[in-house]
Scaffold this active site. Structure first.
Site, PDB file in Angstrom:
ATOM      1  NE  ARG A  85     -15.575 -40.754  42.026  1.00 22.09           N
ATOM      2  CZ  ARG A  85     -15.757 -40.040  40.907  1.00 22.09           C
ATOM      3  NH1 ARG A  85     -15.355 -40.530  39.738  1.00 22.09           N
ATOM      4  NH2 ARG A  85     -16.337 -38.870  40.948  1.00 22.09           N
ATOM      5  CE  LYS A 185     -14.263 -35.711  42.563  1.00 23.85           C
ATOM      6  NZ  LYS A 185     -13.319 -35.127  41.619  1.00 23.85           N
ATOM      7  CD  GLU A 221      -7.145 -38.696  36.494  1.00 26.48           C
ATOM      8  OE1 GLU A 221      -8.321 -38.379  36.221  1.00 26.48           O
ATOM      9  OE2 GLU A 221      -6.833 -39.294  37.535  1.00 26.48           O
TER      10      GLU A 221
HETATM   11  N1  PLP Z   1     -10.386 -37.265  37.077  1.00 25.17           N
HETATM   12  C1  PLP Z   1     -10.250 -36.348  38.042  1.00 25.17           C
HETATM   13  C2  PLP Z   1      -8.891 -36.119  38.598  1.00 25.17           C
HETATM   14  C3  PLP Z   1     -11.378 -35.638  38.496  1.00 25.17           C
HETATM   15  O1  PLP Z   1     -11.254 -34.716  39.443  1.00 25.17           O
HETATM   16  C4  PLP Z   1     -12.632 -35.902  37.935  1.00 25.17           C
HETATM   17  C5  PLP Z   1     -13.832 -35.215  38.406  1.00 25.17           C
HETATM   18  O2  PLP Z   1     -14.598 -35.704  39.156  1.00 25.17           O
HETATM   19  C6  PLP Z   1     -12.715 -36.866  36.914  1.00 25.17           C
HETATM   20  C7  PLP Z   1     -11.580 -37.527  36.518  1.00 25.17           C
HETATM   21  C8  PLP Z   1     -14.024 -37.182  36.275  1.00 25.17           C
HETATM   22  O3  PLP Z   1     -14.793 -37.998  37.088  1.00 25.17           O
HETATM   23  P1  PLP Z   1     -16.381 -37.972  36.992  1.00 25.17           P
HETATM   24  O4  PLP Z   1     -16.720 -38.276  35.586  1.00 25.17           O
HETATM   25  O5  PLP Z   1     -16.811 -39.041  37.915  1.00 25.17           O
HETATM   26  O6  PLP Z   1     -16.804 -36.618  37.399  1.00 25.17           O
HETATM   27  C1  COI Z   2     -15.750 -32.821  38.930  1.00 23.93           C
HETATM   28  O1  COI Z   2     -15.799 -32.902  37.716  1.00 23.93           O
HETATM   29  O2  COI Z   2     -16.727 -33.023  39.654  1.00 23.93           O
HETATM   30  C2  COI Z   2     -14.500 -32.503  39.617  1.00 23.93           C
HETATM   31  O3  COI Z   2     -14.399 -32.758  40.767  1.00 23.93           O
HETATM   32  C3  COI Z   2     -13.403 -31.894  38.861  1.00 23.93           C
HETATM   33  C4  COI Z   2     -13.011 -30.550  39.320  1.00 23.93           C
HETATM   34  C5  COI Z   2     -12.087 -30.016  38.281  1.00 23.93           C
HETATM   35  C6  COI Z   2     -14.139 -29.605  39.547  1.00 23.93           C
END
Ligand code: PLP
Ligand code: COI
Length: 342
Positions: A85, A185, A221
């Protein structure tokens, strides 16, 4: 089994915040290539006053966790997906992608160098890993930097949301533009969410539900996690959109729902107008893990989920127990999900 002295931390009461640990990884990109990278004790970054990150927010990041498992090993959950990612994010932001295999190696090095900060099994805490990259050389005209730095630091963390189901609001602000950067991200996605989250907090909400920016009729989201919904006949639904971050937790959760719990799953567009039909609602992400949502407020209209404000709904709890069981080594993981460090 790792026996090593742990840092003197009140693990059980840790919140989600920055805690300085011993070592971090640093690699520099110069003259068209990444150097080997080193572990350093220096937590400070010094750069030119006109660095790309400082002027035009050329920065991106990742988030993942290391856990102590039931048998005392230390593992990281699916770091290869974070590596991929971040590669995709870097390309979208005109940054030189950091090689995926090196990313995973560096993650392992940082965990190994900070073993005393990996919370013990059963504390509910984990070691959060924050890989990030930024343009470090000067720019003045709007263009990508020539030089970059990739770093990974580690910080022991507790839960992002404490305890009971949360109440969130439908935000009046947009998080991601159609054809923008919502699916990667980028730091800029979070910069623009700060006013929205401060506003939500001041109004007493834990988070924002961002609708799609184009029609404002569909669920996207929150600022830091994806959604899942449970229908009254126990089907797991997650919003489909090209402007949300493809959460690794969500992808894992959908697999677990189907393959471990035998539940029907579907990724589809979810309309704000159908929220009242669901039995349970939750947030999923690395920081959020699985956090139940009890209520969504849409401009005065309250949507209260039947699972209530006291505890996680039955199906969310099953998903939570199974996913965290896999992460903590209590339940056999699918092939390739668990990277053992020691
Ligand atoms: N959506 C956003 C905007 C986020 O910052 C995160 C955190 O990483 C997620 C979703 C969840 O992604 P993941 O499950 O890969 O941590
Ligand atoms: C994560 O879950 O890793 C994120 O980047 C989300 C943030 C709110 C800490």
């Amino acid at each position: 089994m790792v026996t090593m002295e742990k840092a003197n931390i009140d693990w059980v009461n840790l919140g989600f915040g920055y805690y300085k640990t011993d070592k971090r990884f640093v690699s520099n990109y110069k003259d068209g290539k990444w150097d080997e990278g080193i572990l350093t004790t220096d937590e400070n970054v010094v750069m030119n006053e006109s660095a790309g990150v400082l002027q035009y927010a050329q920065t991106c990041f990742e988030g993942m966790k290391a856990y102590t498992t039931a048998d005392g090993s230390v593992v990281v959950f699916r770091p290869d997906l974070n590596a991929k990612r971040m590669y995709d994010t870097a390309q979208r932001l005109e940054m030189p992608p950091y090689p995926e295999d090196k990313f995973v190696e560096a993650v392992c090095e940082v965990v190994k160098a900070n073993l005393k900060f990996v919370p013990p099994y059963g504390t509910g805490a984990s070691l959060y890993l924050r890989p990030y990259m930024f343009g470090s050389s000067p720019v003045l005209g709007v263009k990508p930097a020539n030089e970059y730095q990739f770093r990974i630091f580690a910080s022991p963390v507790g839960p992002y949301f404490k305890g009971k189901p949360i109440t969130i609001k439908v935000s009046d602000f947009d998080r991601a533009a159609p054809r923008g950067t919502g699916h990667v991200k980028a730091g800029l996605n979070y910069a623009m969410s700060l006013h929205a989250i401060v506003t939500a907090h001041n109004e007493g909400y834990a988070e924002n539900l961002y609708p799609d920016a184009l029609t404002r009729t569909k669920v996207e989201e929150t600022g830091g996690a994806n959604f899942f919904f449970v229908t009254k006949d126990n089907k797991i639904i997650t919003p489909k959109s090209s402007t949300i971050l493809p959460s690794i937790t969500r992808r894992s959760l959908m697999y677990v729902a189907k393959e471990y719990l035998g539940l029907e799953t579907e990724e589809r567009e979810v309309y704000l107008s159908e929220l009242g039909d669901f039995a349970e609602c939750g947030l999923c992400g690395t920081a959020a893990v699985i956090s139940p949502v009890g209520k969504i407020v849409d401009h005065g209209k309250e949507i209260c989920f039947p699972s209530g404000m006291e505890k996680m709904g039955t199906i969310s709890k099953k998903l939570y127990d199974t996913l965290t069981g896999i992460q903590m080594g209590r339940i056999d993981a699918p092939e390739g999900w668990i990277k053992k460090i020691v």
